[in-house]
Design a protein around this motif. Sequence first.
Motif, PDB file in Angstrom:
ATOM      1  N   ILE A 123       0.986  -1.140   0.046  1.00 54.48           N
ATOM      2  CA  ILE A 123       0.077  -0.066   0.002  1.00 54.48           C
ATOM      3  C   ILE A 123       0.834   1.317  -0.041  1.00 54.48           C
ATOM      4  O   ILE A 123       0.493   2.302  -0.486  1.00 54.48           O
ATOM      5  N   LYS A 124       1.844   1.162   0.628  1.00 54.78           N
ATOM      6  CA  LYS A 124       2.842   2.447   0.690  1.00 54.78           C
ATOM      7  C   LYS A 124       3.775   2.584  -0.569  1.00 54.78           C
ATOM      8  O   LYS A 124       3.723   3.911  -0.894  1.00 54.78           O
ATOM      9  N   TYR A 125       4.356   1.665  -0.982  1.00 52.18           N
ATOM     10  CA  TYR A 125       4.997   2.079  -2.241  1.00 52.18           C
ATOM     11  C   TYR A 125       4.573   1.480  -3.542  1.00 52.18           C
ATOM     12  O   TYR A 125       5.232   2.155  -4.318  1.00 52.18           O
ATOM     13  N   ILE A 126       3.578   0.655  -3.746  1.00 52.13           N
ATOM     14  CA  ILE A 126       3.280   0.107  -5.074  1.00 52.13           C
ATOM     15  C   ILE A 126       1.918   0.344  -5.297  1.00 52.13           C
ATOM     16  O   ILE A 126       1.694   0.978  -6.465  1.00 52.13           O
ATOM     17  N   GLY A 127       1.051   0.160  -4.310  1.00 54.88           N
ATOM     18  CA  GLY A 127      -0.461   0.366  -4.669  1.00 54.88           C
ATOM     19  C   GLY A 127      -1.176  -1.098  -5.006  1.00 54.88           C
ATOM     20  O   GLY A 127      -0.337  -2.081  -5.239  1.00 54.88           O
ATOM     21  N   CYS A 128      -2.451  -1.005  -4.388  1.00 53.06           N
ATOM     22  CA  CYS A 128      -2.980  -2.385  -4.835  1.00 53.06           C
ATOM     23  C   CYS A 128      -4.451  -1.634  -5.435  1.00 53.06           C
ATOM     24  O   CYS A 128      -4.633  -0.758  -5.834  1.00 53.06           O
ATOM     25  N   LEU A 135       1.050   5.395  -1.155  1.00 48.60           N
ATOM     26  CA  LEU A 135       1.208   6.613  -0.185  1.00 48.60           C
ATOM     27  C   LEU A 135       2.469   7.378  -0.303  1.00 48.60           C
ATOM     28  O   LEU A 135       2.475   8.596  -0.020  1.00 48.60           O
ATOM     29  N   CYS A 136       3.467   6.701  -0.589  1.00 53.93           N
ATOM     30  CA  CYS A 136       4.754   6.943  -1.145  1.00 53.93           C
ATOM     31  C   CYS A 136       5.040   7.127  -2.461  1.00 53.93           C
ATOM     32  O   CYS A 136       5.492   5.896  -2.970  1.00 53.93           O
ATOM     33  N   PHE A 187       6.382  -7.052 -13.402  1.00 55.38           N
ATOM     34  CA  PHE A 187       5.832  -7.962 -12.266  1.00 55.38           C
ATOM     35  C   PHE A 187       5.283  -6.844 -11.077  1.00 55.38           C
ATOM     36  O   PHE A 187       4.558  -7.241 -10.489  1.00 55.38           O
ATOM     37  N   ILE A 188       6.195  -5.692 -11.112  1.00 57.81           N
ATOM     38  CA  ILE A 188       5.894  -4.948  -9.931  1.00 57.81           C
ATOM     39  C   ILE A 188       4.319  -4.099 -10.315  1.00 57.81           C
ATOM     40  O   ILE A 188       3.540  -3.958  -9.753  1.00 57.81           O
ATOM     41  N   MET A 189       4.094  -3.907 -11.745  1.00 58.26           N
ATOM     42  CA  MET A 189       2.792  -3.494 -12.051  1.00 58.26           C
ATOM     43  C   MET A 189       1.751  -4.757 -11.873  1.00 58.26           C
ATOM     44  O   MET A 189       0.491  -4.209 -11.890  1.00 58.26           O
ATOM     45  N   LEU A 190       2.206  -5.708 -12.258  1.00 66.09           N
ATOM     46  CA  LEU A 190       1.006  -6.984 -11.812  1.00 66.09           C
ATOM     47  C   LEU A 190       0.717  -6.971 -10.313  1.00 66.09           C
ATOM     48  O   LEU A 190      -0.498  -7.539 -10.199  1.00 66.09           O
TER      49      LEU A 190
END
Length: 378
Positions: A123-128, A135-136, A187-190
């Motif tokens: 939630i803080k670095y990537i998003g869901c 958040l960052c 994979f980060i976008m996934l």
Amino acid sequence: QNRRSLVQRKRLFRTEQTGTMAVGLGNTSALALRGGRRGVQAWRATTTTSVLVRPNSSSELASEVAVLDMGFVPVDPQWSEAVWPWVVLPVITELILFVICPPCRRIYRRLFNRCERFQRFVIKYIGCEDSPHPLCPNVRIWIGIWQLVASLGSVGTFAYRTLTLQNNNWVLGFEMFLGWGFVIHYFIMLMKTGFVRQDVSQPIAHFVELLTVPQFVCGATASWLSLGYLRTYRALITYDRLEAMNSMGIITFFAWASPVQRLIFQSFLRFASIIICFAGTILVLEVLGEPDWISQRYLKTQMGEINFFVMAYWVLETISTVGYGDFAPKTTMSRFCTAACFLSGVIFFALETNTIADIWRMQTFGTGAYADRGRKHI
């Protein structure tokens, strides 16, 4: 000694319009093969004949080399060499993604629901899915900037290949490094979408990823040719995303630049993307030549050697007012038809340009989606 004996054994067989000639390789040609650009200058001082060398597999002469009037040029790649990196490898990659995404989705959801530390990190670095904007956002900014720079770097390696016509080890290593970085970014976008693939929304970008990333990771290319120039479209998509996040106030990207300067850079990147993609594609197709499964028959007329596909290309060239001059009608009836083609092309582009602009404006501002079906509603 191996190089000298190799050069002395080779013979040239080059077919020209006047016939076929065979030229033996002497010591001067061997000097050109050993001496690089200076050797080529010494060789050009003694002869202007092109020499084709087909060396055996060797660590020093790893690729087929043609000594031309301008220096060393590798032999042009064939379609058979492009099937594996540009057709088979993307299909295998798509099948792998289709297979591994469902189990990865289940593992990700279980880890996200049970591990509180992992949930906070995402939630803080990537998003869901619930909170797509992290958040960052600094991590997303640097990942986007890396994607932008790396994509432009892959375009630079393609330009280097076309200038040197060689497939150096450091180029392969650099492209492999970029390829694994693109895999991590994908994979980060996934992870942001919960391993739910959203390739349908951007099919062109996904197609570019399939054509470039697998060949970078595996180091598979068609001789000195590659499709790295297509990454310029991926760079454009990345910049558009950063600019959209900047306009929404989520991030501060290029805060020192004014909105006008950012729009100018965005327009320049779009223009450069169109030029590079079409220029690279035409270069690749011209170098590979006509595929074996395409056998065209041409009719010899006063206009030249033509067929239906040639005429379709020429009509499009004519109505778009480009006019290369490669073909011209010779009979009276075809000239009257060409004149009608001129007029219809001018009228068509004048009317349809406004229509396309209106469609783009409606799609951009969200209008034009409503259709009156005769029912009363507010």
